[in-house]
Design a protein around this motif. Structure first.
Motif, PDB file in Angstrom:
ATOM      1  N   ALA A 147      -1.594  -1.245  -3.492  1.00 34.13           N
ATOM      2  CA  ALA A 147      -2.020  -2.155  -2.424  1.00 34.13           C
ATOM      3  C   ALA A 147      -3.255  -1.620  -1.714  1.00 34.13           C
ATOM      4  O   ALA A 147      -4.223  -2.346  -1.476  1.00 34.13           O
ATOM      5  N   THR A 150      -6.555  -1.695  -3.855  1.00 35.96           N
ATOM      6  CA  THR A 150      -7.158  -2.997  -4.184  1.00 35.96           C
ATOM      7  C   THR A 150      -7.440  -3.877  -2.977  1.00 35.96           C
ATOM      8  O   THR A 150      -8.096  -4.907  -3.117  1.00 35.96           O
ATOM      9  N   SER A 151      -6.987  -3.514  -1.787  1.00 36.79           N
ATOM     10  CA  SER A 151      -7.150  -4.372  -0.609  1.00 36.79           C
ATOM     11  C   SER A 151      -8.329  -3.926   0.246  1.00 36.79           C
ATOM     12  O   SER A 151      -8.682  -2.743   0.263  1.00 36.79           O
ATOM     13  N   HIS A 183      -2.038  -7.033  -6.556  1.00 35.91           N
ATOM     14  CA  HIS A 183      -2.635  -5.710  -6.463  1.00 35.91           C
ATOM     15  C   HIS A 183      -2.908  -5.075  -7.820  1.00 35.91           C
ATOM     16  O   HIS A 183      -3.145  -3.874  -7.912  1.00 35.91           O
ATOM     17  N   ALA A 188      -7.961  -8.117  -4.231  1.00 35.91           N
ATOM     18  CA  ALA A 188      -6.556  -8.477  -4.054  1.00 35.91           C
ATOM     19  C   ALA A 188      -6.405  -9.564  -2.997  1.00 35.91           C
ATOM     20  O   ALA A 188      -5.576 -10.459  -3.128  1.00 35.91           O
TER      21      ALA A 188
END
Length: 574
Positions: A147, A150-151, A183, A188
């Motif tokens: 998470a 990719t965020s 993700h 994302a």
């Protein structure tokens, strides 16, 4: 239903839920249960010969595919060898999850073999470091790693795994093992700026007479090259790019103004003349701004970026648009749609002038682009690559002048990331391992990597990796028997008497390649370039194309940018 697993197997099972690409690394005792589980459940794990190569390979895989790059290392020297690649990923916004073994917690700080304060060393080099202290939390923390990677602005996450966590056993519930599909890759999540600044920006773009877009690597992190191309074409706005932003629109497009900053074709002059500059996914760092002189002071700038900290860091802006590049450009496009035909028609002459200037630049530098000089001119080598590589070809560019020459002269033929330089940290040694990672993104795309002889010397051992994995790609060794960037700068500052610790021994890298069981091609004259490139593209397995280039330090840096370099003793050059 419950299932008893080692911590290592729990990690492997969690990673497998994210449909991962290859994991690049070199094993150690601490993570043996992970490797055993990876073998049994079918995770691809590729042994490399140096951890720095593994992290570079994962970085290139992620840059091209947009998926999370994966690497691993043992404790101590394995972990610390990752630092350079982790900083590259952190600065470049590359999504990565990296496993690092650590000492048994019951025996920590008792002079355990290879033990170091590795979490303290690695923490500044990553977006987040997660140390697993309880086996039961493995599924949760692996999800968090993907998470975080990719965020927002993507980046590398290290999972630090103590030996007793990896080898220990816990009774998990089936429901513990799930992944969040969003993700698996970037972006994302997408967010957009507030309506008011967007409307103001749209109005300024609609009214501008000589606007220009400056595109950075954030365009690719947002997978927004097609979106930006459509926006540029709808309004007839030219696009210049950074080294990392090349491919934001195709270099062959009439609206492409080429590289801007330290080296440029026509872009710096367009920026100087522009009445509105739209900076898109670009940090405006030293290279892109020519040591913070481009754009000149007083220019009206709209800055779109996902990282709010970049606003005003190097250049003031009239409007800050905090959001995802793709989502924001799409919304601006919708806002301007009612006036698009009018704007496009008004900008027709401006767009045509960009084409005219680019044609004039090509004509002006044609003697260098098509030079018959021996040793080979870098400009001629890039010209032949442009001719030979198809639309889907990929060019990796190692740090140093390989990236600058490639950034200035390589032409992507469609939108998207086909030029992959390591500009987050600009380390040399990236070329060979990045080609290894690039190959995992596609079985068929032609892959070439340009690396200096110094960078190639660092990664010779990875030819064994590439041969063992039966990977098809070509490494062009720019053989100038020197640390070329440094020698060129010494020449600029101190003249012929100033060379120090910048010369290498003359080496035939084609023969080295052959000795290591791969194809070696030696190119000593420009008339051999075309045939050598085509031979390399049809060969099986790795190819070393040893190109003997100019030994003249005055010609080692990209000279086709039409700059006049005047240096007085004591002036600072970078």
């Amino acid at each position: 239903m419950t299932i008893e697993l080692t911590g290592g197997e729990a990690i492997a099972r969690m990673i497998s839920l994210y449909n991962p690409g290859p994991i690049y690394g070199m094993g150690g005792f601490q993570l043996l249960p992970f490797y055993d589980a990876a073998r049994r459940i079918g995770l691809k794990h590729y042994l490399i010969n140096d951890e720095r190569a593994g992290i570079f390979a994962a970085d290139a895989y992620a840059k091209i595919s947009g998926r999370v790059g994966l690497a691993d290392a043992t404790l101590g020297p394995g972990a610390t060898n990752l630092v350079t690649g982790l900083v590259e990923a952190l600065n470049a916004g590359t999504p990565m999850v990296v496993l690092v073994g650590d000492s048994h917690r019951e025996h920590s700080w008792k002079n355990m073999t290879q033990e170091s304060r590795q979490t303290e060393i690695l923490r500044p080099a990553v977006k987040e470091l997660l140390r697993i202290e309880m086996i039961s939390r493995i599924p949760e923390l692996v999800r968090r790693a993907f998470a975080v990677a990719t965020s927002g602005r993507p980046g590398p996450v290290v999972i630090d795994v103590p030996e007793d966590i990896s080898h220990g056993v816990f009774e998990f519930e089936d429901r513990d093992f799930y992944a969040v599909a969003a993700h698996e890759a970037i972006p994302a999540l997408r967010c957009r700026p507030e309506r008011a600044p967007l409307e103001k920006a749209a109005g300024m773009l609609a009214d501008a007479r000589t606007p220009i877009i400056l595109a950075g690597g954030g365009v690719h992190l947002s997978a927004a090259a097609d979106t930006l191309t459509a926006f540029s074409e709808a309004l007839n706005i030219p696009v210049a790019h950074t080294l990392s932003g090349k491919g934001a629109i195709a270099c062959t497009s009439g609206l492409n103004a080429g590289l801007f900053g330290r080296y440029d074709r026509i872009a710096n002059k367009l920026i100087e003349e522009s009445d509105l500059i739209f900076v898109v996914g670009c940090k405006l760092g030293e290279i892109a701004t020519k040591r913070f002189t481009v754009p000149p002071r007083g220019k009206t700038i709209i800055h779109l970026d996902l990282l709010a900290e970049e606003f005003g860091r190097t250049t003031d802006c009239a409007i800050a648009l905090w959001g995802d590049v793709g989502a924001t450009i799409a919304e601006l496009n919708d806002m301007l749609a009612p006036r698009a035909a009018e704007i496009r028609a008004r900008q027709t002459g401006y767009a045509a002038d960009v084409v005219k200037r680019m044609d004039a630049w090509r004509q002006d530098v044609s003697p260098r682009l098509n030079s018959d000089e021996t040793p080979v001119s870098m400009a001629r080598m890039l010209t032949e690559l442009n001719k030979a590589l198809p639309d889907d070809g990929i060019l990796i560019a190692d740090g140093g002048f390989a990236a600058h020459w490639g950034g200035l002269l390589f032409d992507t033929k469609k939108p998207g990331r086909a030029f992959v330089p390591d500009r987050g940290f600009a380390s040399i040694g990236y070329g060979v391992p990045a080609a290894i990672g690039a190959r995992a993104t596609s079985p068929t795309r032609p892959i070439f990597a340009i690396t200096g002889d110094g960078g190639f010397n660092m990664m010779l051992g990875e030819l064994e990796t590439a041969r063992r994995l039966k990977l098809d790609f070509t490494i062009i060794v720019v053989n100038n028997a020197a640390s070329g960037y440094i020698k060129a700068l010494q020449h600029l500052m101190y003249g012929a008497e100033g060379y120090h610790a910048s010369d290498l021994e003359e080496t035939d890298y084609a023969k080295i390649g052959e000795a290591m069981g791969v194809t070696g091609i030696r190119v000593e004259s420009p008339d051999r370039l075309e045939g050598a490139i085509r031979q390399a593209m049809t060969a099986k397995g790795p190819v070393i194309m040893d190109v003997v280039v100019t030994r003249d330090p005055a010609k080692m840096l990209p000279g086709v940018d039409n700059r006049t370099v005047k240096v007085k003793k004591g002036d600072r050059i970078a």
